[in-house]
Write a protein that holds these residues in place. Structure first.
Motif, mmCIF file in Angstrom:
data_model
loop_
_atom_site.group_PDB
_atom_site.id
_atom_site.type_symbol
_atom_site.label_atom_id
_atom_site.label_comp_id
_atom_site.label_asym_id
_atom_site.label_seq_id
_atom_site.Cartn_x
_atom_site.Cartn_y
_atom_site.Cartn_z
ATOM 1 N N TYR A 3 80.175 36.949 -4.761
ATOM 2 C CA TYR A 3 79.244 36.898 -3.628
ATOM 3 C C TYR A 3 78.006 36.118 -4.029
ATOM 4 O O TYR A 3 77.766 35.859 -5.213
ATOM 5 N N GLY A 4 77.204 35.751 -3.043
ATOM 6 C CA GLY A 4 75.959 35.044 -3.307
ATOM 7 C C GLY A 4 75.262 34.718 -2.003
ATOM 8 O O GLY A 4 75.835 34.859 -0.916
ATOM 9 N N GLY A 5 74.002 34.289 -2.121
ATOM 10 C CA GLY A 5 73.273 33.910 -0.919
ATOM 11 C C GLY A 5 71.799 34.228 -1.013
ATOM 12 O O GLY A 5 71.216 34.287 -2.106
ATOM 13 N N HIS A 6 71.198 34.471 0.151
ATOM 14 C CA HIS A 6 69.774 34.745 0.270
ATOM 15 C C HIS A 6 69.586 36.095 0.955
ATOM 16 O O HIS A 6 70.552 36.742 1.357
ATOM 17 N N LYS A 7 68.337 36.490 1.139
ATOM 18 C CA LYS A 7 68.082 37.806 1.728
ATOM 19 C C LYS A 7 68.552 37.902 3.172
ATOM 20 O O LYS A 7 68.825 39.005 3.666
ATOM 21 N N MET A 8 68.691 36.769 3.862
ATOM 22 C CA MET A 8 69.105 36.816 5.260
ATOM 23 C C MET A 8 70.441 36.138 5.529
ATOM 24 O O MET A 8 70.888 36.084 6.679
ATOM 25 N N ALA A 9 71.096 35.623 4.503
ATOM 26 C CA ALA A 9 72.399 34.972 4.692
ATOM 27 C C ALA A 9 73.181 35.039 3.391
ATOM 28 O O ALA A 9 72.632 34.772 2.318
#
Length: 411
Positions: free
Chosen positions: A328-334
Motif C-alpha cells: 500500500y501507499g499514498g497520502h493522507k487523502m488518497a
C-alpha cells in the motif's frame, strides 16, 4: 528528468510501469529488465520510498539506485539504503515539504544542470524548458499550491502560454481550448487526458505525446488520448451510478464507504477497470462527504483505491491494517493498496471500525465557506484583476467565495 539528463549527454532509458500489469513503483521484474538493458544507474520518480527490499536486490545485482519521491516515508530503519531525495523523509532538511513527485525530480535535474560546465544562459534555458511539465505534474498531483509549489506552477504556466510544446498544443486543440490557459485548464482538461493513457492502457502514449517532435505524430497521439478520455468518462459514470445505488440502499450507516466490484465476490464477467476505481472513489467521497474505498479484481489480485477527507488520514488507517495488505501507499487523502485474498472481509470490518472511531464526533455534512460579503457596487474589473493576483488556485489556495444579498439576476 529524462529531458534534462539527455541534454547533459546522458544515455537515458525511460521505464513507466504498467498500472494494470506491474502496479506502482519498483519490482524485481523491472530491475531485471533494466539491468538486461545495460543500465548502471536507476533513478525513481515519484516512487520508491518504501522499496527497501527492491533497492537491496538492485544493489546486489550491481545497479546503483537514487530514490526521488514525495510520499510519506517509513521510519529510518525501513528506508531503502541508497541516496534518497524526498522532503518527507527523516533527516532531510529541505524546508518545503509539499513538493509533488515532479517537483522533487525537478530539484535533482536543476542541481545536475547547475553543477554542469554549461554557461549560465544555457543552464537557465534547460531549466526553463521543463517548467511546463513541472506545472502540469504539480497541479495534477493535487498538492498544496502555497509556497514553492505556487511559484513553480506560476512559472510553468508562463512557459505553457508562451512556448507550449508540440504535444500540448495538439492536446489543447482536441480539447477545444486556446491559449492562454490557467491552472483550471491543467487540472480539468490537460491532466485527465494525459492520465487516461495509464488508466485504460499504458502511460507510454502520454509520455510519447509530451516528447513528440513531429506534428503528425503528436496530432495522432492527442486524438487517441481524446477518444480514450471519452471512453473513460462513460465507464466512470456507469460505475459511479452502480456504486451510488448501493450506497443509498444500505451504506449510509457507515462512516466509510467500501464498494466492491461485482467480480470480487462472485464469478461474473462484470468487472471494473483498475484504472478508473480511484476516480470513482473520489466522486463518491465528494458526493457523500465520507471517505470512500473501491476494490476491484485486476490481474488476479484484489486492488483498492481510497479517497478521504481532511478529518480521516487514510494512509494512517492503512498502517493499522497493513497485515491485511500485500502492499500500500499514498497520502493522507488518497491511497492505493493490494489486499491479501483471504483477508478482505477482515479489512472491511477493521476499516469501518477505524473510521467510526475517528469520525464519531465529526460533523461530515458539507459546508459552504464564505470568505467575504460583497455589495454589488464593489464587483468590477478592478476586483477581478485583484483576485487574479491570488492565482494559481487549488489545494490550500481555493478560489475565494463571496456572498451578496438582495441581488437580482438579469438576462
Amino acid at each position: 528528468m529524462s529531458e534534462s539528463l539527455q541534454a547533459l549527454q546522458a544515455k537515458v532509458a525511460v521505464w513507466i510501469p504498467s498500472r494494470l500489469g506491474e502496479g506502482y513503483g519498483l519490482n524485481q521484474r523491472i530491475i531485471d529488465e533494466v539491468i538486461a538493458d545495460g543500465c548502471q544507474l536507476l533513478i525513481t520518480v515519484d516512487n520508491g520510498i518504501k522499496s527497501q527490499a527492491e533497492v537491496a536486490y538492485a544493489q546486489e545485482q550491481g545497479l546503483a539506485v537514487i530514490i526521488t519521491d514525495h510520499h510519506t516515508a517509513p521510519e529510518i530503519a525501513a528506508l531503502p539504503d541508497c541516496l534518497i531525495i524526498n522532503p518527507m523523509a527523516p533527516n532531510q532538511g529541505y524546508p518545503y515539504k509539499a513538493l509533488a513527485g515532479v517537483g522533487v525530480a525537478f530539484k535533482l535535474a536543476t542541481a545536475l544542470i547547475n553543477s554542469s560546465k554549461l554557461g549560465s544562459e544555457q543552464k537557465k534555458l534547460l531549466i526553463d524548458s521543463v517548467l511546463d511539465l513541472v506545472a502540469i505534474g504539480t497541479v495534477g498531483d493535487c498538492v498544496s499550491l502555497l509556497g514553492e509549489n505556487r511559484d513553480l506552477v506560476k512559472q510553468g504556466l508562463t512557459r505553457l502560454n508562451h512556448r507550449p510544446r508540440l504535444g500540448i498544443n495538439e492536446l489543447l486543440r482536441v480539447a477545444g481550448l486556446q491559449l492562454p490557459i490557467n491552472e483550471w485548464h491543467i487540472g480539468w482538461q490537460i491532466v485527465p487526458r494525459l492520465n487516461v493513457a495509464g488508466r485504460l492502457a499504458h502511460a507510454n502514449s502520454a509520455y510519447q505525446l509530451l516528447i513528440a517532435k513531429d506534428k503528425t505524430e503528436a496530432r495522432a497521439s492527442a486524438q487517441h488520448l481524446q477518444e480514450q478520455n471519452i471512453s473513460r468518462q462513460n465507464m466512470t459514470k456507469q460505475i459511479l451510478d452502480a456504486c451510488s445505488r448501493q450506497v443509498e440502499t444500505d451504506m449510509f450507516k457507515h462512516q466509510i464507504l467500501i464498494l466492491l466490484a461485482p467480480d470480487v465476490t462472485v464469478e461474473t464477467d462484470t468487472s471494473w477497470p483498475e484504472g478508473v476505481v480511484g476516480l470513482v472513489a473520489g466522486r463518491l467521497s465528494e458526493k457523500y462527504h465520507k471517505p470512500a474505498v473501491v476494490i476491484c479484481r485486476s490481474e488476479g489480485q484484489l486492488k483498492g483505491s481510497a479517497r478521504s477527507l481532511e478529518q480521516f488520514n487514510i494512509v494512517q488507517a492503512l498502517d493499522q491494517v497493513q497485515d491485511c495488505l500485500e502492499r500500500y501507499g499514498g497520502h493522507k487523502m488518497a491511497a492505493g493498496f493490494t489486499v491479501k485474498p483471504d483477508r478482505l472481509e477482515e479489512l472491511i470490518d477493521r476499516l469501518r471500525v477505524l473510521a467510526a472511531q475517528a469520525l464519531v464526533e465529526v460533523d461530515l455534512r458539507p459546508q459552504l465557506k464564505i470568505d467575504a460579503e460583497l455589495t454589488c457596487s464593489t464587483i468590477d474589473d478592478k476586483l477581478i484583476d485583484q483576485l487574479e493576483i491570488l492565482a494559481p488556485f487549488g489545494t490550500d489556495n481555493q478560489q475565494p467565495v463571496f456572498i451578496s444579498h438582495d441581488c437580482q439576476i438579469a438576462g
